[in-house]
Scaffold this active site. Sequence first.
Site, PDB file in Angstrom:
ATOM      1  N   ASP A 169     -23.794  -8.929 -24.601  1.00 10.95           N
ATOM      2  CA  ASP A 169     -23.273  -7.789 -23.472  1.00 10.95           C
ATOM      3  C   ASP A 169     -21.929  -8.228 -23.255  1.00 10.95           C
ATOM      4  O   ASP A 169     -21.037  -9.106 -23.718  1.00 10.95           O
ATOM      5  CB  ASP A 169     -23.950  -8.405 -22.098  1.00 10.95           C
ATOM      6  N   GLU A 170     -21.181  -7.178 -22.626  1.00 13.37           N
ATOM      7  CA  GLU A 170     -19.707  -7.262 -22.063  1.00 13.37           C
ATOM      8  C   GLU A 170     -18.835  -7.753 -23.049  1.00 13.37           C
ATOM      9  O   GLU A 170     -17.880  -8.687 -22.889  1.00 13.37           O
ATOM     10  CB  GLU A 170     -19.679  -8.053 -20.916  1.00 13.37           C
ATOM     11  N   ALA A 171     -19.054  -7.398 -24.408  1.00  8.99           N
ATOM     12  CA  ALA A 171     -17.991  -7.762 -25.401  1.00  8.99           C
ATOM     13  C   ALA A 171     -16.873  -6.807 -25.322  1.00  8.99           C
ATOM     14  O   ALA A 171     -16.534  -6.187 -26.333  1.00  8.99           O
ATOM     15  CB  ALA A 171     -18.801  -7.819 -26.609  1.00  8.99           C
TER      16      ALA A 171
END
Length: 534
Positions: A341-343
Amino acid sequence: MTPRRTLPLLLSSLLLAGAALSGSGSGAAAEPAAGPAVRPLGAVVPAPASVTPGGEPYTLGRGTAVRVDSADRESRAIGRYLAGLLRPATGYPLPVVDDDAARGGILLRLDPRATALGDEGYELRSGPGGVTLTAHAPAGLFRGVQTLRQQLPAAVERRTVQSGPWRIAGGTVTDTPRFAYRGAMLDVSRHFFTVDQVKRYIDQLALYKINKLHLHLSDDQGWRIAIDSWPRLAAHGGSTQVGGGPGGFYSKDDYREIVRYAASRYQEVVPEIDMPGHTNAALASYAELNCDGVARPLYTGTEVGFSSLCVPKEVTYDFVDDVVRELAALTPGRYLHIGGDEAHSTSHADYAAFMDRVQPVVAKYGKTVIGWHQLTGARPAPGALAQYWGLDRTSAAEKERVAAAGRAGTGIVLSPADRAYLDMKYTKDTPLGLSWAGYVEVRRSYDWDPATLLPGLPETAIAGVEAPLWTETLSESAHLDRMAFPRLPGIAELGWSPAATHDWESYRLRLAAQGPRLSALGVDFHRSPQVPWE
Ligand code: TNX
């Protein structure tokens, strides 16, 4: 959707009739005159699939035994667990005996022919002569024990002798889960929680038939699992937490103890190492994992999206291979969660390339990939699960990407942040928690249908639901209690109960009855004004 109202209406009228019902069993002279009403059969959380009330209740007494097939180790252990739950408050000896050695009482039996009950289903029959729990597999007996337990007065959860009577309403419950994956996630990275604190949470989850414990073991603020081939991950990367406290990590023996304890509650531990973002603790521990070769400082804030493993470097994949190998060896369960997530600090091309290399590593060590739903923007491996954490306001295009992945064979675990995130504040006045996904009061967290959350996602593609508990603002068990309860039981019910039982008006009454039970268990829950607490 248009839920069938029959069962909820039946249950709520039974609830209202609770006092009257309790009188119906008191005709016999031996029946104690006073005491709590008999809880109507099926007035439990999660709602059972099928309830047929009828006949006199069973009353536990000093002579009640728990009968098991003593040749079966798991049945014996479940019998001991049940007796251990009931002994302190009842004060009864409740011996666990071979089923042939006594009659009546509480019988736990495995029936190889009861295939319709599946892995987790059970049938509970109760009448004056005793209670019989039947299952096809031990997990079903364990789930049935939770129903039996909730049929008894809330005071049964206290650890000192209470006055009865201890009655279980008469009739038959036949129950199987709607979804196979019913999870709860605990973030032990932002704040570290000890083995005992995790066990406490496991016991709470068990009461609501949760079967997956997802542990978020690494993030920017802390690496929480010992990895022998990269010892600084835990020793250095685990040495702090949000706000700068001492942090901590699980030794491999600690972790095995969590896995063992979860298994004793029929919960499969799903370990998560979040990659390629959310990796500052690793980047602080090993300079070579950074593209510039410079170790990052430890991080104790709450921002997200600033860290990334170095996708082009080979050492990154040596690291991933070692970590996945050691973690897979500690994991009897099927799944290994690789985050994703949220890379925000990883380019899309790098993200997809990283996932193409990392997913086969998970398969190589015998595990199935789970990733946050951003994985569907790359190429999910065959058999992978994607965990959806979007909101109502998530773009139609992003929802469709997840739905399309579901149609193409990726199993979807639903954790909509504006419904299922247990770290969201209930209202603007909730002292703990975050509010980026909005305020999530009890009704909002319960009142949705997994089958219609994502347009175009067939129910057959839904593996189940999960309630994540992120801990940026939570550092004690009392904080976990406040945020998880009473929302966790609602998510558990969405995962377990048939859609036809879904009805807020009847749910809030069944939930209201959980209040005294949670209090008896020492859980200081959010007393939502939406629920008419008993
Ligand atoms: C989003 S959900 C995150 C976490 C935060 C959480 C706080 C997800 C996959 N990432 O990093 O802890 O929000 O609610």
